[in-house]
Motif scaffolding. Structure first.
Motif, short mmCIF file in Angstrom:
data_model
loop_
_atom_site.label_atom_id
_atom_site.label_comp_id
_atom_site.label_asym_id
_atom_site.label_seq_id
_atom_site.Cartn_x
_atom_site.Cartn_y
_atom_site.Cartn_z
N VAL A 9 0.71 -1.31 0.03
CA VAL A 9 -0.38 0.12 -0.38
C VAL A 9 1.17 1.38 0.09
CG1 VAL A 9 -1.98 1.65 1.33
CG2 VAL A 9 -1.75 -1.01 1.30
N THR A 11 0.48 4.99 0.41
CA THR A 11 0.33 6.67 0.26
C THR A 11 0.72 8.33 0.16
OG1 THR A 11 0.44 6.64 2.59
CG2 THR A 11 -0.66 5.16 1.92
N ASP A 14 4.53 7.96 1.17
CA ASP A 14 5.84 7.10 0.81
C ASP A 14 6.60 8.11 0.05
OD1 ASP A 14 4.43 5.65 3.17
OD2 ASP A 14 2.83 4.90 1.38
N TYR A 17 5.58 6.74 -3.97
CA TYR A 17 4.19 7.38 -4.28
C TYR A 17 3.88 8.93 -5.41
CZ TYR A 17 -0.16 10.10 -3.93
OH TYR A 17 -1.36 10.29 -4.64
N GLU A 33 -5.09 8.50 -2.99
CA GLU A 33 -5.50 8.40 -1.77
C GLU A 33 -4.41 7.49 -1.38
OE1 GLU A 33 -8.59 7.02 1.86
OE2 GLU A 33 -9.18 9.09 1.46
N ARG A 34 -5.04 6.38 -2.45
CA ARG A 34 -4.15 5.05 -1.93
C ARG A 34 -3.81 4.11 -3.31
NH1 ARG A 34 -8.39 3.40 1.42
NH2 ARG A 34 -9.46 1.39 0.98
N MET A 36 -2.67 0.48 -4.36
CA MET A 36 -3.17 -0.67 -3.84
C MET A 36 -1.61 -1.73 -4.98
SD MET A 36 -4.61 -0.33 -1.34
CE MET A 36 -4.91 -1.93 -0.56
N VAL A 77 -9.06 5.17 -5.24
CA VAL A 77 -7.88 3.71 -4.71
C VAL A 77 -7.45 3.54 -6.56
CG1 VAL A 77 -7.78 1.30 -4.33
CG2 VAL A 77 -8.84 3.50 -2.86
#
Length: 453
Positions: A9, A11, A14, A17, A33-34, A36, A77
């Motif tokens: 994950v 985000t 990170d 990102y 937002e994230r 995956m 997501v």
């Protein structure tokens, strides 16, 4: 969700990102937002279930090459398939199992070890998923059809989080929709393709002409391709000559014409067949010769780097008469940006072998497919001039269009344009299938087909 999800994950806090959310088109700057990063179909199911539970919009990252940048979504997501990049080849059965996050460069490399291939993207960094689900145009299409024509089955994660296999025998309606209907019906985590004999050495390459010869080159190419054998794949691009050693120095940075050629078969026979093209002009540079098929597939990699600003459009043509050629050249030259490529690809051959009703994708009778690909350095001050130029060129060719489009060639041009790609009957059927498999339109961050009422 944490117990079910075995991937990574990512985000906004990170370190990786920004790289993970970047896509081919530098105009896209969306912040999920994230992200995956999935390792399995079960991970994909968990990511979708979690997003729905949190009320977040879902996007799917395969190769990230689409001009719309639909791989990433603001505040939602991103279901990232790039960890699902396996390519497993069965040379005896002539089948390849390909992960939903693989790129065409990986598929070409693995299949060519056995002298096999399936129609793939014209830039090797293109993702398998987006191309195949959008139908899949490539240099092999006149010989072996579109990518979706060679799709045998697909492992699909549905909006409900179920994992199913779609094929002619299993969920045939879903399989019908996947072949050309895009990412509207689920997330494909694995494709199984039929493979075909190609190479590994083929006759291919590019001819380069000065821009002032564009109309004559296009007329000769058009006449040849209208009756060319299906072993010939080809396209013409109006470009700016690069500062490369093979380009005569006075021509560098000037308008030019590039003709890409591929002959699938005996090289000597190909030289005879292609002579009306290779001898015409003659070209300022003739780079056509025996070469690995993978090299043909990489011919356009350098002119298509990640991170440039891109604006695309496209149309199928019902004909390409002299008046259309004149309008095309007169509106393209001179280009706004030296990175822009205005492309016409020839149809015919194996494309027409499949009955129109066999799958979602149709548009098989069009003799030519236009791809208006504007590209420029990542400077927002240049955006509007390049966008306006693209629209001007597309408008100039409208009198000769079929009214339909290959969706992978266009940006976000609205629901009417999506409907026009399929026609009313197919579009209605796709909406009904969508209602069965994704009634809440979870998979809507794409060239969307909304469920029927």
């Amino acid at each position: 969700m944490a117990a079910q999800f075995s991937g990574e994950v990512i985000t906004p806090v990170d370190a990786g990102y920004d790289e993970a959310r970047s896509v081919f088109n530098g105009m896209i700057d969306r912040k999920p937002e994230r992200i995956m990063r999935c390792r399995s179909a079960e991970d994909v199911a968990a990511a979708i279930t979690g997003a729905r539970a949190d009320g977040l919009v879902v996007s799917v990252y395969g190769g990230g090459h689409g001009v719309t940048g639909s791989a990433v979504v603001d505040g939602g997501v991103c279901v990232d398939l790039r960890g699902l990049d396996h390519v497993e080849v069965d040379p005896e059965a002539r089948r390849a199992r390909v992960g939903g996050g693989a790129t065409w460069g990986a598929v070409d490399a693995a299949t060519q070890e056995h002298g096999l291939a399936v129609t793939g993207g014209r830039v090797s960094t293109t993702g398998v998923g987006g191309l195949a689900l959008g139908s899949g145009s490539g240099w092999l299409e006149r010989t072996y059809g579109f990518t979706c024509d060679s799709l045998v089955s697909a492992e699909v994660v549905t909006a409900a989080g179920d994992v199913v296999t779609a094929s002619l025998e299993s969920h045939p309606d879903l399989f019908w929709a996947l072949r050309g209907g895009g990412g509207n019906f689920g997330v494909v985590t694995e494709f199984t393709f039929a493979l075909h004999p190609v190479g590994p050495v083929v006759l291919g390459g590019m001819l380069l002409y000065p821009g002032f010869q564009a109309k004559e080159v296009l007329r000769n190419w058009r006449d040849f391709m209208l009756t060319a054998p299906r072993e010939v794949g080809s396209g013409v691009a109006l470009i700016t000559a690069p500062p490369a050693d093979f380009v005569p120095e006075p021509a560098r940075g000037m308008p030019a014409v590039g003709v890409v050629l591929l002959y699938v078969g005996d090289v000597a026979e190909g030289e005879r067949v292609l002579a009306p093209l290779t001898s015409f002009g003659p070209p300022a540079a003739n780079l056509v010769g025996p070469m690995p098929y993978v090299a043909v597939q990489q011919l356009l990699d350098a002119p298509n780097p990640k991170g440039m600003h891109n604006y695309w459009s496209g149309d199928f043509l019902s004909e390409f008469p002299d008046a259309a050629i004149d309008a095309f050249v007169d509106n393209v030259q001179p280009p706004v940006s030296p990175l822009t490529q205005m492309i016409v690809v020839a149809g015919g051959g194996a494309i027409e072998d499949v009955a129109d009703g066999d799958m979602a994708f149709g548009n098989r009778a069009a003799p030519f497919n236009m791809h208006y690909l504007s590209m420029w350095p990542p400077d927002p001050a240049q955006d509007q001039a390049n966008i306006d130029k693209t629209r001007q060129i597309a408008a100039a060719l409208k009198p000769w269009t079929t009214g339909q489009v290959y969706l992978n060639f266009i940006g976000d041009e609205g629901l009417t344009r999506v409907e026009s790609a399929y026609g009313p009957e197919k579009y209605d059927r796709l909406r009904k299938i969508k209602r069965v498999w994704d009634p809440d339109n979870v998979f809507r961050h794409n060239q969307n087909i909304p469920p029927s009422d």
